[in-house]
Design a protein around this motif. Structure first.
Motif, PDB file in Angstrom:
ATOM      1  N   THR A  18       0.828  -1.218   0.000  1.00  8.20           N
ATOM      2  CA  THR A  18       0.000   0.000   0.000  1.00  8.20           C
ATOM      3  C   THR A  18       0.858   1.261   0.000  1.00  8.20           C
ATOM      4  O   THR A  18       0.354   2.347  -0.287  1.00  8.20           O
ATOM      5  N   ASN A  19       2.148   1.116   0.368  1.00 11.06           N
ATOM      6  CA  ASN A  19       3.052   2.275   0.510  1.00 11.06           C
ATOM      7  C   ASN A  19       2.572   3.257   1.578  1.00 11.06           C
ATOM      8  O   ASN A  19       2.933   4.435   1.554  1.00 11.06           O
ATOM      9  N   LEU A  20       1.738   2.778   2.509  1.00 13.24           N
ATOM     10  CA  LEU A  20       1.331   3.585   3.646  1.00 13.24           C
ATOM     11  C   LEU A  20       2.261   3.275   4.821  1.00 13.24           C
ATOM     12  O   LEU A  20       2.827   2.180   4.902  1.00 13.24           O
ATOM     13  N   PRO A  21       2.436   4.218   5.759  1.00 14.27           N
ATOM     14  CA  PRO A  21       3.343   3.993   6.901  1.00 14.27           C
ATOM     15  C   PRO A  21       2.697   3.117   7.976  1.00 14.27           C
ATOM     16  O   PRO A  21       2.557   3.511   9.134  1.00 14.27           O
ATOM     17  N   LEU A  22       2.311   1.909   7.582  1.00 15.79           N
ATOM     18  CA  LEU A  22       1.553   1.029   8.481  1.00 15.79           C
ATOM     19  C   LEU A  22       2.434   0.431   9.570  1.00 15.79           C
ATOM     20  O   LEU A  22       3.592   0.079   9.335  1.00 15.79           O
ATOM     21  N   GLU A  23       1.859   0.288  10.758  1.00 14.89           N
ATOM     22  CA  GLU A  23       2.523  -0.348  11.887  1.00 14.89           C
ATOM     23  C   GLU A  23       1.658  -1.489  12.400  1.00 14.89           C
ATOM     24  O   GLU A  23       0.468  -1.586  12.064  1.00 14.89           O
ATOM     25  N   THR A  24       2.267  -2.359  13.227  1.00  8.49           N
ATOM     26  CA  THR A  24       1.534  -3.523  13.746  1.00  8.49           C
ATOM     27  C   THR A  24       1.641  -3.568  15.265  1.00  8.49           C
ATOM     28  O   THR A  24       2.391  -4.372  15.820  1.00  8.49           O
ATOM     29  N   PRO A  25       0.905  -2.709  15.972  1.00  2.00           N
ATOM     30  CA  PRO A  25       1.038  -2.657  17.430  1.00  2.00           C
ATOM     31  C   PRO A  25       0.253  -3.731  18.177  1.00  2.00           C
ATOM     32  O   PRO A  25       0.343  -3.809  19.399  1.00  2.00           O
ATOM     33  N   PHE A  26      -0.513  -4.549  17.451  1.00  4.28           N
ATOM     34  CA  PHE A  26      -1.415  -5.484  18.110  1.00  4.28           C
ATOM     35  C   PHE A  26      -1.009  -6.937  17.870  1.00  4.28           C
ATOM     36  O   PHE A  26      -0.275  -7.252  16.936  1.00  4.28           O
ATOM     37  N   ALA A  27      -1.525  -7.822  18.702  1.00  6.30           N
ATOM     38  CA  ALA A  27      -1.241  -9.253  18.593  1.00  6.30           C
ATOM     39  C   ALA A  27      -1.859  -9.832  17.326  1.00  6.30           C
ATOM     40  O   ALA A  27      -2.845  -9.312  16.800  1.00  6.30           O
TER      41      ALA A  27
END
Length: 366
Positions: free
Chosen positions: A340-349
């Motif tokens: 997606t080229n978005l600044p996505l993060e994964t803070p969840f389980a």
């Protein structure tokens, strides 16, 4: 009224948002466990948990336990337990047994003895099709007895017969919305809405509608059930959201399903659905809100090429038109999220979903 342990089952990985929901609903001292959350309460708490918890899969009432090391003593010990506060002699019961690290190691044999003991003690009919299920766990020679008070899985709200091919379950949708910070006041938009689950769930949450208002539960067939007291729990005020909830999908059939489902759920007045591809999406009027989407995962390797293009198209549309919006994408594949080229993060389980492991990727669009 006597209190006992209540265990609320959820999808593994969603224990934390469920515990937050349980605390907000006023249940005391919820404690996270693998696969769910436990707390102590009474039968009215059991009824209310089934009726109002959006993240729950089912609600188990822990009604007793004892130690037993010999199969030939099991039937007798079952007969000595007090069953009449829970089971009715005219309502069939299904018995399910799991065993580990115990001298009673044969689940099928244990099931037979428990069933015989129940028939002798209460005269209860035994049926593998019964809605009332007695779950027996034998662990280190300790038998723990729990009644499944829900019946059908609680993601089945009772007002959504139309579903898409790969639906997001309602309980998971509610918890993902909670992880996105949704509190009922934000606009929510799902650009691949399928049968409308995210949109309808958000609209119901904002409207203060009880998720279990349209369905029956197994606890209604237990000896502890008080229909008059339960009717009082079902009374709830309805809020009128100031915001709206939007969905779009390239498939005309999905849009028809979403419209029908929103109407059955009683939230059609605050939901809007439109047929369009992800490359055509633009934000509705008003301040930035939440975009949440559950795109296809492509379990087969050959699907992936098209999916990378789809995610790139979604990311481009969001980057171009949705500045300031919070975005959540649920996927099995970090590579698809990256496309997606978005600044996505994964803070969840990670979360177990239909034999797969999915994760919520989130960001605010610059």
């Amino acid at each position: 009224m006597r209190k006992f342990e209540i265990f609320v089952v959820t999808a593994p990985g969603l224990e934390k948002p469920l515990a937050a929901e349980i605390a907000e609903a006023g249940f005391k001292k919820p404690k996270m466990m693998p696969g769910g959350v436990r707390f102590r309460g009474n039968w009215q708490d059991v009824w209310r948990a089934n009726l109002c918890l959006r993240g729950a899969v089912r609600v188990l009432a822990r009604i007793g336990n004892f130690q037993c090391m010999h199969l030939n003593l099991l039937e007798k010990q079952i007969g000595e337990m007090s069953w009449t506060p829970y089971l009715r002699s005219d309502v069939p019961v299904k018995v399910e047994v799991v065993t580990q690290k115990s001298k009673i190691y044969h689940a099928g044999a244990a099931k037979e003895r428990i069933e015989k003991g129940l028939v002798a003690a209460v005269g209860v009919p035994i049926s593998n099709e019964a809605e009332v299920v007695l779950k027996v766990r034998i662990d280190n020679n300790m038998l723990t007895f729990s009644l499944d008070t829900s019946g059908e899985s609680l993601h089945k709200r009772g007002h959504k017969p139309a579903v898409s091919k790969a639906p997001m379950r309602e309980n998971m949708a509610a918890m993902f919305l909670r992880q996105m910070g949704f509190d009922g006041s934000q606009t929510v938009y799902d650009p691949m809405c399928g049968s409308g689950t995210f949109v309808i769930e958000a609209a119901e949450m904002a409207s203060g509608l009880l998720p279990g208002r349209s369905r029956r539960f197994a606890f209604e067939q237990l000896a502890s059930f008080d229909a008059e007291a339960y009717a009082g729990l079902k009374v709830s005020g309805t809020l009128v959201p100031t915001n709206r909830f939007y969905g779009s999908d390239k498939d005309a059939g999905a849009i028809r399903m979403s419209v029908e489902n929103a109407d059955r759920a009683g939230v059609a007045d605050v939901c809007s659905f439109e047929q369009k591809s992800v490359g055509e999406i633009t934000p509705p009027d008003g301040p930035p809100g939440i975009v949440i989407v559950n795109p296809p995962y492509g379990a087969r390797l050959g699907d992936k090429k098209g999916l990378f293009a789809l995610h790139a198209s979604l990311g481009k549309a969001l980057s171009t038109h949705f500045s300031g919006w919070k975005v959540g994408i649920i996927t099995t594949d970090a590579g698809l999220a990256k496309a997606t080229n978005l600044p996505l993060e994964t803070p969840f389980a990670t979360v177990a979903h239909g034999g797969l492991t999915v994760r919520l990727f989130t960001c605010e669009v610059p």
